[in-house]
Design an enzyme around this catalytic site. Sequence first.
Site, mmCIF file in Angstrom:
data_model
loop_
_atom_site.group_PDB
_atom_site.id
_atom_site.type_symbol
_atom_site.label_atom_id
_atom_site.label_comp_id
_atom_site.label_asym_id
_atom_site.label_seq_id
_atom_site.Cartn_x
_atom_site.Cartn_y
_atom_site.Cartn_z
ATOM 1 N N SER A 184 39.818 63.196 40.549
ATOM 2 C CA SER A 184 39.371 61.961 40.328
ATOM 3 C C SER A 184 39.162 62.057 38.666
ATOM 4 C CB SER A 184 38.009 61.776 41.024
ATOM 5 O OG SER A 184 37.011 62.747 40.533
ATOM 6 N N LYS A 234 28.633 58.832 42.235
ATOM 7 C CA LYS A 234 28.920 58.929 40.936
ATOM 8 C C LYS A 234 28.296 57.592 40.067
ATOM 9 C CE LYS A 234 33.450 61.206 41.723
ATOM 10 N NZ LYS A 234 34.963 60.882 41.808
#
Length: 629
Positions: free
Chosen positions: A525, A568
């Site tokens: 990511s 996140k």
Amino acid sequence: MSRQVGALFNVLCDIYGTDKVVLKASKLEALDLMRSEALPERVLALQKLVYEDPTITDVPSESDIPAILVAIQEEIAEFIARRTVEDKLEQRIAEKMQERHEEYVQEIRRQVLKEGSGPENAQTLKKLAILEKLSHTSLSRTIMEALRPRRLEEIVGQEQAVQSILAKLASPYPQHMIIYGPPGVGKTTAARLALEEARKISSSPFKASAPFVEVDGTTLRWDPREVTNPLLGSVHDPIYQGARRDLAENGVPEPKLGLVTEAHGGVLFIDEIGEMDPLLLNKLLKVLEDKRVEFDSSYYDPNDESVPQYIKKLFTEGAPADFILIGATTREPEEINPALRSRCAEVFFEPLTPADVETIVREGAERLGVKLEPAVPGLIAEYTIEGRKAINILAEAYGLSLYQQQRKKGRRRRLITVANVMQVIQNARLTPYVTVRAKDTPEVGRVLGLAVAGFIGSVLEVEAMAFPAREAGKGSIRFNETAGSMARDSVFNAAVVYRLLTGDDLANYDVHVNVVGGGNIDGPSAGLAIIAAIISAIQERPVRQDVAVTGEISIRGKVKPVGGVMEKIYGAKQAGMKLVILPAENAAEVPDSLQGIAIQPVATVEEALDYLLMGPGEGRGRRRNRTGA
């Protein structure tokens, strides 16, 4: 022979007594024969007495008398021997009866004493007095007990999760569930209060007396041989497991009920259910299906009349165990047993925001009856994201404040100052939870990525430096190895994407990419952050420092979806970011109710760079994101 007959009559008198001999002779019609002068008649009388037979009527001849006397002597001898043996047996029987009688009397005496005084003596009574004295001496409740929420509305920052738990319990068909979330956010308290609320709702199957049984999965210990199992119950076999005395003496096994039966009709809450022994967890799943616990023992005999009815019922039908299972865990869903997950609804608790922590601190101070300096809640929120930890810091600062004021003379104020909190933080060696924060000033070669560990998201610093290679086409790419192999692959993908977007070859530069802090990235990511940092470093284009990015990049310049999106976003909010750039395919995971931060989905690397990089004549993004940032 006459003397022998006289002697035999004397023997009979010694055996029976003279009176009894005369009485017996009268009954046998031998009395006149005894008094006769004729020897044969006296021998006949002797025969009647010895053989006790009145039918003997023939008077013997003198020639037969010697043989008759011998036979009579043998009969008398046998009788005397038999009587001697019987006397000895009767004596022994009398002695044994006397012993048994004395034992019985002693047992009755002990029973009477036991009923009168019980099992107590001076020593046991002394120990009981010590225990009772200790029980009357106690410290105050723990701070968590004093400040624990008493109503669902008091659980801060988990409104949606609490509503989800209550909906699953209040239904006529309640569901088993697993609660995921970081520690110290109120999972246990929410489950307990939700059951209390469900008891009041008419549609709920829980009665007013429905139990809430709480156990920690990390401390559940059991024996695979089923000698002991506090969760499901076990059978105490009489030989070596210490069953009740009356059962052990008869060899009757005794089933002991477990927590699943104690929770019958209510809720069994298992904290840290992800830490349970896998075999024990599988047994628990079987109980969830059957709603009963089966018992078995090789000692059990259904035909034994000494087995009580309740034990027969337990072995025949099992123990009831119809309850709702609520498990709580700090693990990721992928780490939980799939069979357990398939039987349970899943509820996710969110990490607490700084505003949530500040609210918890203020409410805690209000319950303690103490005032706070204005900066105290915000200061505590900088060092923890756990409600439990925040309360502990507050309690320690409160105690420190009381101690310091005790040493001062004059009026005492119940006030917790910033100095009190800072002293607690320094003593505990705490560090600020958020080390990377948003800035308004752009920087070259520094991109803020996003990472997630457990249920907690955080901001990740990715920086890059680039220099022209000493020889064209022979540049190098360096990357810190501690970031992991997947992050290193993202760097190589970035080299391809750089050439795709710019037409330039990354081999013409010496590039060093670094993840600050040496954090390990266990997924791809960070690819979008890495390519943005490389392009910024080579083209010297500043990067916005109030924007965080996440996304995997493909070698065709596409931004691919990643995991942990909500965690996140939470990490970005903690760091004060204004905008989060994420893959377009993850956009559906973002709730419409999200507040406090803007979200921009992107499908390509080029699109993401428009929001990140600044250049000559360019503003901070030529497009507007979906929330207007």
